[in-house]
Design an enzyme around this catalytic site. Sequence first.
Site, PDB file in Angstrom:
ATOM      1  N   ASN A  25       8.209  77.469  -3.946  1.00 44.72           N
ATOM      2  CA  ASN A  25       6.716  76.784  -4.215  1.00 44.72           C
ATOM      3  C   ASN A  25       6.945  75.828  -5.106  1.00 44.72           C
ATOM      4  OD1 ASN A  25       4.862  76.287  -6.027  1.00 44.72           O
ATOM      5  ND2 ASN A  25       4.684  78.584  -7.075  1.00 44.72           N
TER       6      ASN A  25
ATOM      7  N   LYS B  71       5.687  74.019  -7.001  1.00 47.00           N
ATOM      8  CA  LYS B  71       4.286  73.920  -8.199  1.00 47.00           C
ATOM      9  C   LYS B  71       3.400  72.288  -8.152  1.00 47.00           C
ATOM     10  CE  LYS B  71       6.815  77.753  -9.834  1.00 47.00           C
ATOM     11  NZ  LYS B  71       6.653  79.448 -10.522  1.00 47.00           N
TER      12      LYS B  71
ATOM     13  N   HIS C 262      -1.195  82.995  -7.832  1.00 46.43           N
ATOM     14  CA  HIS C 262       0.236  82.750  -8.220  1.00 46.43           C
ATOM     15  C   HIS C 262      -0.738  83.148  -9.728  1.00 46.43           C
ATOM     16  CE1 HIS C 262       2.837  81.472 -10.053  1.00 46.43           C
ATOM     17  NE2 HIS C 262       3.861  81.415  -8.761  1.00 46.43           N
TER      18      HIS C 262
ATOM     19  N   GLU D 106       0.529  81.684 -12.418  1.00 42.06           N
ATOM     20  CA  GLU D 106      -0.486  80.334 -12.945  1.00 42.06           C
ATOM     21  C   GLU D 106      -1.323  80.318 -13.224  1.00 42.06           C
ATOM     22  OE1 GLU D 106       3.156  77.948 -11.908  1.00 42.06           O
ATOM     23  OE2 GLU D 106       4.360  79.790 -12.467  1.00 42.06           O
TER      24      GLU D 106
ATOM     25  N   GLU E  27       5.878  88.829  -7.863  1.00 41.48           N
ATOM     26  CA  GLU E  27       6.261  88.339  -8.689  1.00 41.48           C
ATOM     27  C   GLU E  27       6.158  88.275 -10.307  1.00 41.48           C
ATOM     28  OE1 GLU E  27       6.757  83.763  -7.255  1.00 41.48           O
ATOM     29  OE2 GLU E  27       4.839  83.580  -7.686  1.00 41.48           O
TER      30      GLU E  27
ATOM     31  N   GLY F 222      10.454  81.697 -14.089  1.00 42.54           N
ATOM     32  CA  GLY F 222      11.292  80.737 -14.763  1.00 42.54           C
ATOM     33  C   GLY F 222      11.630  80.904 -16.529  1.00 42.54           C
TER      34      GLY F 222
ATOM     35  N   SER G 185      11.880  83.867 -10.605  1.00 41.74           N
ATOM     36  CA  SER G 185      13.681  83.035 -10.808  1.00 41.74           C
ATOM     37  C   SER G 185      14.808  83.533  -9.705  1.00 41.74           C
ATOM     38  CB  SER G 185      14.916  84.125 -12.586  1.00 41.74           C
ATOM     39  OG  SER G 185      13.826  83.189 -13.007  1.00 41.74           O
TER      40      SER G 185
HETATM   41  P1  13P Z   1      11.048  80.265 -10.663  1.00 37.72           P
HETATM   42  O1  13P Z   1      11.996  80.331  -9.676  1.00 37.72           O
HETATM   43  O2  13P Z   1      11.251  78.902 -11.193  1.00 37.72           O
HETATM   44  O3  13P Z   1      10.911  81.329 -11.481  1.00 37.72           O
HETATM   45  O4  13P Z   1       9.743  80.279  -9.783  1.00 37.72           O
HETATM   46  C1  13P Z   1       8.922  81.225  -8.875  1.00 37.72           C
HETATM   47  C2  13P Z   1       7.928  81.251  -8.877  1.00 37.72           C
HETATM   48  O5  13P Z   1       6.776  81.279  -9.761  1.00 37.72           O
HETATM   49  C3  13P Z   1       7.268  80.786  -7.063  1.00 37.72           C
HETATM   50  O6  13P Z   1       6.139  81.331  -6.965  1.00 37.72           O
END
Ligand code: 13P
Length: 257
Positions: free
Chosen positions: A16, A18, A103, A105, A173, A179, A219
Amino acid sequence: MPAKSTVKPKPLVAGNWKMNGARASLNEITVMGLAYDADLRRNVDLLICPPSPLLYPAATTALGTGIAIGGQDSSEKISGAHTGDVSPSMVLDAGGSMVILGHSERRTDHNEKDTLIEHKACAAIATGLVVIICVGETRAEREAGRALAVVRRQLRGSIPRSANAQNLVIAYEPVWAIGTGLTPTAADVAEVHLAIRTDLKKLLGKQQGEMVRILYGGSVKPSNAKELLSVDNVNGALVGGASLKAADFMAIAETYR
Ligand code: 13P
């Protein structure tokens, strides 16, 4: 007693991106494609979800590599006066075959709730996309001992009736692991993934529920991929930061060689 089923879903490692990347980043997909040989293709599916302006060029770049391309969100509506939104058929038309929905976010930045995610999933599946529905608890929810309850509520609220093992993927997740460099213990991942598997079998029937891929995300990097991906009921990863670089993403995929 019936024999225990030994058939397992084919793993999926998904990236992803983002709100990151530009046309120059497409070279990472080319490099990934070169490392994705026949042996690895047999063992694991790969997917990259770039931001929507890059969907079509990413799909063009990925042609012939075996790497699938997907969206990061799609609308619950089919078309019309919805400025800024992208419909599932646009993702498909641009060369995408999958789409991430719900997601954390988007749940936070755009206040997306389970019902909306269910409607989006319904529209995406009807269009022919495979949906990756994300679930996961916040740090406060985990500390309050509510992680399983939150994940199970999100699952039940966001999976549409049209879902089956072919058109649905779940990504667990934990919000606090995204992150941050933090990850749950293998035992905590196992507990949540087993709860998800149990609920999927109830919702979709035993056979379908067993074959839905359940990804872990938060992560994931080359150094922890082996431990996280070997946990029971973990059928792949949803990778954020480490999917932006071909070397890191492919090192994670190599876990399945
Ligand atoms: P990270 O791997 O950067 O922690 O992000 C995970 C994520 O949100 C994937 O959708």
